[in-house]
Write an enzyme that holds these catalytic residues in place. Structure first.
Site, PDB file in Angstrom:
ATOM      1  N   ASP A  83     -12.310 -11.685  33.212  1.00 19.30           N
ATOM      2  CA  ASP A  83     -13.388 -10.576  33.545  1.00 19.30           C
ATOM      3  C   ASP A  83     -13.603  -9.838  32.216  1.00 19.30           C
ATOM      4  OD1 ASP A  83     -13.585 -11.009  36.221  1.00 19.30           O
ATOM      5  OD2 ASP A  83     -11.657 -10.450  36.595  1.00 19.30           O
TER       6      ASP A  83
ATOM      7  N   GLY B  95      -9.428  -5.378  40.477  1.00 22.05           N
ATOM      8  CA  GLY B  95      -8.691  -6.266  41.476  1.00 22.05           C
ATOM      9  C   GLY B  95      -8.176  -5.341  42.602  1.00 22.05           C
TER      10      GLY B  95
ATOM     11  N   ASP C 219     -14.926 -14.491  44.671  1.00 26.77           N
ATOM     12  CA  ASP C 219     -14.065 -13.877  43.769  1.00 26.77           C
ATOM     13  C   ASP C 219     -13.752 -12.533  44.251  1.00 26.77           C
ATOM     14  OD1 ASP C 219     -13.109 -12.592  41.478  1.00 26.77           O
ATOM     15  OD2 ASP C 219     -14.494 -12.757  40.191  1.00 26.77           O
TER      16      ASP C 219
HETATM   17  C1  DX5 Z   1     -13.183  -8.001  40.246  1.00 29.01           C
HETATM   18  C2  DX5 Z   1     -12.811  -9.254  39.610  1.00 29.01           C
HETATM   19  C3  DX5 Z   1     -12.053 -10.408  40.030  1.00 29.01           C
HETATM   20  C4  DX5 Z   1     -10.692  -9.838  40.541  1.00 29.01           C
HETATM   21  C5  DX5 Z   1     -10.162 -10.626  41.552  1.00 29.01           C
HETATM   22  O1  DX5 Z   1     -14.301  -7.400  39.477  1.00 29.01           O
HETATM   23  O2  DX5 Z   1     -14.107 -10.048  39.221  1.00 29.01           O
HETATM   24  O3  DX5 Z   1     -11.996 -11.495  39.178  1.00 29.01           O
HETATM   25  O4  DX5 Z   1      -9.777  -9.777  39.399  1.00 29.01           O
HETATM   26  O5  DX5 Z   1     -10.088  -9.880  42.425  1.00 29.01           O
HETATM   27  P1  DX5 Z   1      -8.647  -9.647  43.293  1.00 29.01           P
HETATM   28  O6  DX5 Z   1      -7.686  -8.999  42.754  1.00 29.01           O
HETATM   29  O7  DX5 Z   1      -8.939  -9.307  44.761  1.00 29.01           O
HETATM   30  O8  DX5 Z   1      -8.044 -11.219  43.531  1.00 29.01           O
HETATM   31 ZN    ZN Z   2     -14.153 -11.963  38.171  1.00 26.70          ZN
END
Ligand code: DX5
Ligand code: ZN
Length: 218
Positions: A33, A142, A169
């Protein structure tokens, strides 16, 4: 089910070991990201992180650009041998040109769709896209809670475009996986559930176990 690990939730001070453990656990790809503090209210990694990851891992890398101006990253990321470059459908730049530009640079083209954006608003771009990334949470952080109604977007895209790979995601964990699987995404991007425990003891077993839960749960 293809599972991509979002490195945002890794123990970043031990990232090389984390990547080794993810590989040993059998993760399918890495999800990086990139945030600019404008498109989303957070800052994460830049292109140098992608370069360094490429040096230590042979896993496919997908780069998720949560930035206002993706154009400025396309050329440099194309030199990092990444599989797919994902931009957001909510940016102000010309989306069609940006998608074509990514393709011209030899990468798969990804389009991320934030929770507030409806499929009808992005329909015109889907024929240019290899990978549609449905955001299960508002982009930027996240560990947020899945917004369940977004799951219907997977079927909406699938019913019209059979060839696009569709990912989800954000918000994937052992409590939401059954609902998510029922919506039939091809790929899960998982950060917090898989990695945020920062448990150093039995780290590999912990990741393996969680990956197994995600892959086996019906
Ligand atoms: C949020 C990101 C995700 C994140 C995944 O903006 O794009 O890739 O890291 O989310 P969780 O932590 O919910 O698995
Ligand atoms: Zn992401």
């Amino acid at each position: 089910m293809h599972v991509s690990a979002s490195i945002l939730s890794c123990d970043l001070l031990n990232l090389e070991t984390e990547i080794e453990n993810l590989e040993k656990a059998g993760i399918d790809s890495l999800h990086v990201d990139i945030m600019d503090g404008h498109f989303v209210p957070n800052i994460s990694f830049g292109v140098d992180m992608v370069k360094q990851l490429r040096l230590i891992s042979n896993l496919p890398i997908n780069v998720h650009l949560m930035v206002d101006n993706p154009k400025q990253f396309i050329d440099s990321i194309s030199h990092c041998n990444v599989e797919c470059l994902i931009i957001h459908s909510e940016i102000k730049q010309n989306i069609e040109n940006t998608l074509k530009n990514i393709k011209r640079h030899g990468m798969d083209v990804g389009l991320a769709i934030s929770p507030q954006t409806q499929i009808v608003e992005v329909m015109q771009y889907l024929p240019l896209v290899d990978f549609a990334l449905i955001m299960g949470v508002p982009p930027g952080f996240g560990g947020q809670k899945l917004i369940e109604p977004v799951l219907s977007k997977i079927g909406e895209i699938r019913s019209i475009h059979h060839k696009i790979t569709i990912g989800l995601d954000g918000g994937v964990n052992e409590n939401t996986i059954a609902l998510i699987k029922a919506a039939k995404p091809d790929t899960l991007v998982v950060g917090n559930y898989l990695l945020a425990s920062f448990q150093k003891k039995n780290r590999l077993d912990d990741i393996k176990e969680k990956l197994k839960i995600l892959c086996q749960r019906k």
